[in-house]
Design an enzyme around this catalytic site. Structure first.
Site, mmCIF file in Angstrom:
data_model
loop_
_atom_site.group_PDB
_atom_site.id
_atom_site.type_symbol
_atom_site.label_atom_id
_atom_site.label_comp_id
_atom_site.label_asym_id
_atom_site.label_seq_id
_atom_site.Cartn_x
_atom_site.Cartn_y
_atom_site.Cartn_z
ATOM 1 N N HIS A 172 -4.612 -1.346 1.850
ATOM 2 C CA HIS A 172 -4.894 0.084 1.797
ATOM 3 C C HIS A 172 -6.261 0.312 1.166
ATOM 4 O O HIS A 172 -6.877 -0.602 0.607
ATOM 5 C CB HIS A 172 -3.793 0.860 1.050
ATOM 6 C CG HIS A 172 -3.684 0.583 -0.426
ATOM 7 N ND1 HIS A 172 -2.891 1.347 -1.269
ATOM 8 C CD2 HIS A 172 -4.241 -0.364 -1.214
ATOM 9 C CE1 HIS A 172 -2.985 0.877 -2.493
ATOM 10 N NE2 HIS A 172 -3.784 -0.160 -2.500
ATOM 11 N N CYS A 191 -10.497 0.398 -6.034
ATOM 12 C CA CYS A 191 -9.552 0.681 -4.939
ATOM 13 C C CYS A 191 -10.191 1.530 -3.846
ATOM 14 O O CYS A 191 -9.607 1.697 -2.775
ATOM 15 C CB CYS A 191 -8.305 1.380 -5.460
ATOM 16 S SG CYS A 191 -7.438 0.404 -6.682
ATOM 17 N N HIS A 197 -8.099 -3.411 0.408
ATOM 18 C CA HIS A 197 -7.560 -4.604 -0.262
ATOM 19 C C HIS A 197 -6.048 -4.568 -0.080
ATOM 20 O O HIS A 197 -5.501 -3.550 0.371
ATOM 21 C CB HIS A 197 -7.929 -4.585 -1.758
ATOM 22 C CG HIS A 197 -7.296 -3.438 -2.466
ATOM 23 N ND1 HIS A 197 -7.824 -2.174 -2.436
ATOM 24 C CD2 HIS A 197 -6.137 -3.342 -3.164
ATOM 25 C CE1 HIS A 197 -7.034 -1.357 -3.109
ATOM 26 N NE2 HIS A 197 -6.002 -2.026 -3.557
ATOM 27 N N HIS A 199 -1.734 -5.734 -1.053
ATOM 28 C CA HIS A 199 -0.699 -5.999 -2.063
ATOM 29 C C HIS A 199 0.527 -6.585 -1.376
ATOM 30 O O HIS A 199 0.791 -6.302 -0.217
ATOM 31 C CB HIS A 199 -0.252 -4.708 -2.759
ATOM 32 C CG HIS A 199 -1.334 -4.027 -3.525
ATOM 33 N ND1 HIS A 199 -1.772 -4.465 -4.749
ATOM 34 C CD2 HIS A 199 -2.080 -2.930 -3.236
ATOM 35 C CE1 HIS A 199 -2.725 -3.672 -5.194
ATOM 36 N NE2 HIS A 199 -2.945 -2.730 -4.298
ATOM 37 N N ASP A 237 4.781 -3.510 7.324
ATOM 38 C CA ASP A 237 4.443 -4.889 6.969
ATOM 39 C C ASP A 237 3.230 -5.383 7.758
ATOM 40 O O ASP A 237 3.138 -5.190 8.972
ATOM 41 C CB ASP A 237 5.651 -5.781 7.261
ATOM 42 C CG ASP A 237 5.497 -7.157 6.639
ATOM 43 O OD1 ASP A 237 4.820 -7.279 5.600
ATOM 44 O OD2 ASP A 237 6.064 -8.115 7.205
ATOM 45 N N HIS A 238 2.307 -6.028 7.046
ATOM 46 C CA HIS A 238 1.091 -6.573 7.665
ATOM 47 C C HIS A 238 0.288 -5.504 8.409
ATOM 48 O O HIS A 238 -0.134 -5.696 9.551
ATOM 49 C CB HIS A 238 1.414 -7.774 8.565
ATOM 50 C CG HIS A 238 1.747 -9.004 7.760
ATOM 51 N ND1 HIS A 238 2.889 -9.092 6.988
ATOM 52 C CD2 HIS A 238 1.067 -10.153 7.572
ATOM 53 C CE1 HIS A 238 2.897 -10.264 6.377
ATOM 54 N NE2 HIS A 238 1.801 -10.922 6.699
ATOM 55 N N GLU A 284 3.800 -2.319 -6.851
ATOM 56 C CA GLU A 284 2.586 -2.674 -6.122
ATOM 57 C C GLU A 284 2.015 -3.997 -6.627
ATOM 58 O O GLU A 284 1.444 -4.779 -5.871
ATOM 59 C CB GLU A 284 1.570 -1.553 -6.311
ATOM 60 C CG GLU A 284 0.418 -1.593 -5.360
ATOM 61 C CD GLU A 284 -0.430 -0.337 -5.475
ATOM 62 O OE1 GLU A 284 -0.483 0.427 -4.512
ATOM 63 O OE2 GLU A 284 -1.032 -0.118 -6.545
HETATM 64 ZN ZN LIG Z 1 -4.246 -1.216 -4.175
#
Ligand SMILES: [Zn+2]
Ligand SMILES: [Zn+2]
Length: 312
Positions: A172, A191, A197, A199, A237-238, A284
């Site tokens: 995100h 961020c 980046h 998580h 996901d992904h 997260e």
């Molecule tokens: Zn983040």
């Protein structure tokens, strides 16, 4: 510090906190097996309702029980003597259950009786509550069947909370479209970097409901797992959340907003299973998590006790 004198107490016992309240927790472990197979159903019907849990002769779990108790401190600085707590748990719970076949342990799980129910995580937590409540000042019980499945009974043994844990990985970027890069970095720091980046998110979904008198379930577990998978894990996901999940094209995907969106996605489908979505917890990173309590009337009352159980 001035303290209201307690009749009959000495200055020494006041120093030890006498009369002030506290919640204490105690953990206990046991291993047991069980089988989800209702005698009024055919083999095929049991298999379709309970999946591999219906395979004879059964399968086992290493259970972890957390007992939360509350009360005023005595003159020795304790809510209860832990040795008494340990013995009550051993006598009432772990001795009768450890290394046993749960279906045979307690009359609640005798399926030849019309009142008998399957020894599910939530039914077992409720049965443990009825065993311990006469002996300990219970405020909450948590029973882990696995690290990804646990039940809580809090105050009212007629209903239970069932939680499942799953995970997804996603990228995100935290930035508001209408702001400049500099302004976004001032708010969101690293961020806000332009290419995002990622998580590995841990997702806990907690539902609340009455325990079915026959199946022992607050809702169909595989249906719940299927909903979370279909509505959240598969689409998230992904992915790069900002671009791949439509909701986040206009809503900054902070952990809080992701948790809220998950709660919005799950509320109605979970209600259709007969349970209520109680809480979504999205972790997260090891350092931050967001929790959304989906049932507003319970917002103030539940978190404190759940927290005591969660961090035990
Ligand atoms: Zn983040
Ligand atoms: Zn099982």
């Amino acid at each position: 510090m001035p303290t209201t004198p307690i009749p009959g107490s000495s200055a020494g016992s006041l120093r030890h906190g006498r009369g002030r309240g506290c919640v204490i927790t105690r953990r206990a472990l046991f291993s047991a097996s069980h089988l989800y197979r209702l005698p009024e159903l055919t083999g095929e019907e049991n298999a379709s309702r309970f999946g591999r849990c219906s395979l004879p002769p059964g399968h086992g779990h290493n259970y972890e029980l957390i007992v939360a108790m509350a009360g005023p401190l005595d003159g020795d600085g304790m809510v209860l003597n832990l040795s008494d707590v340990k013995h009550a748990i051993r006598r009432e719970v772990t001795d009768p259950l450890d290394f046993r076949f749960l279906n045979d342990c307690w009359p609640e799980f005798d399926l030849s009786r019309p009142q008998g129910r399957l020894p599910t995580t939530e039914a077992l937590t409720q049965a443990i509550w009825t065993r311990l409540a006469p002996h300990l000042p219970l405020v909450g019980l948590r029973l882990y069947e696995q690290p990804t499945l646990w039940a809580d009974v809090i105050g009212n043994p007629m209903e239970a909370f069932l939680s499942i844990r799953t995970h997804f990985s996603a990228a995100h970027r935290l930035a508001r479209e209408e702001l400049s890069q500099g302004e976004n970095e001032a708010i969101y720091g690293k961020c806000a970097r332009p290419h995002g980046h990622g998580h590995n998110y841990l997702l806990d979904v907690t539902v609340r409901g009455a325990i079915d008198p026959r199946t022992g379930m607050v809702c169909d577990l595989s249906e719940l797992q299927g909903l979370v998978n279909e509505l959240v894990v598969e689409p998230f996901d992904h992915t790069f959340l900002n671009k791949d999940v439509a909701h986040f094209s206009t809503c900054v995907p902070t952990a809080e907003n992701i948790a809220l969106h998950i709660a919005d996605l799950l509320s109605a489908p979970i209600a259709a299973t007969g349970a209520a979505l109680h809480k979504v917890r999205l972790q997260e990173s090891p350092n931050n998590a967001a929790e959304v309590f989906a049932e507003t009337p319970l917002l103030e009352s539940r978190p404190a006790v759940l927290e005591a159980l969660a961090s035990a």
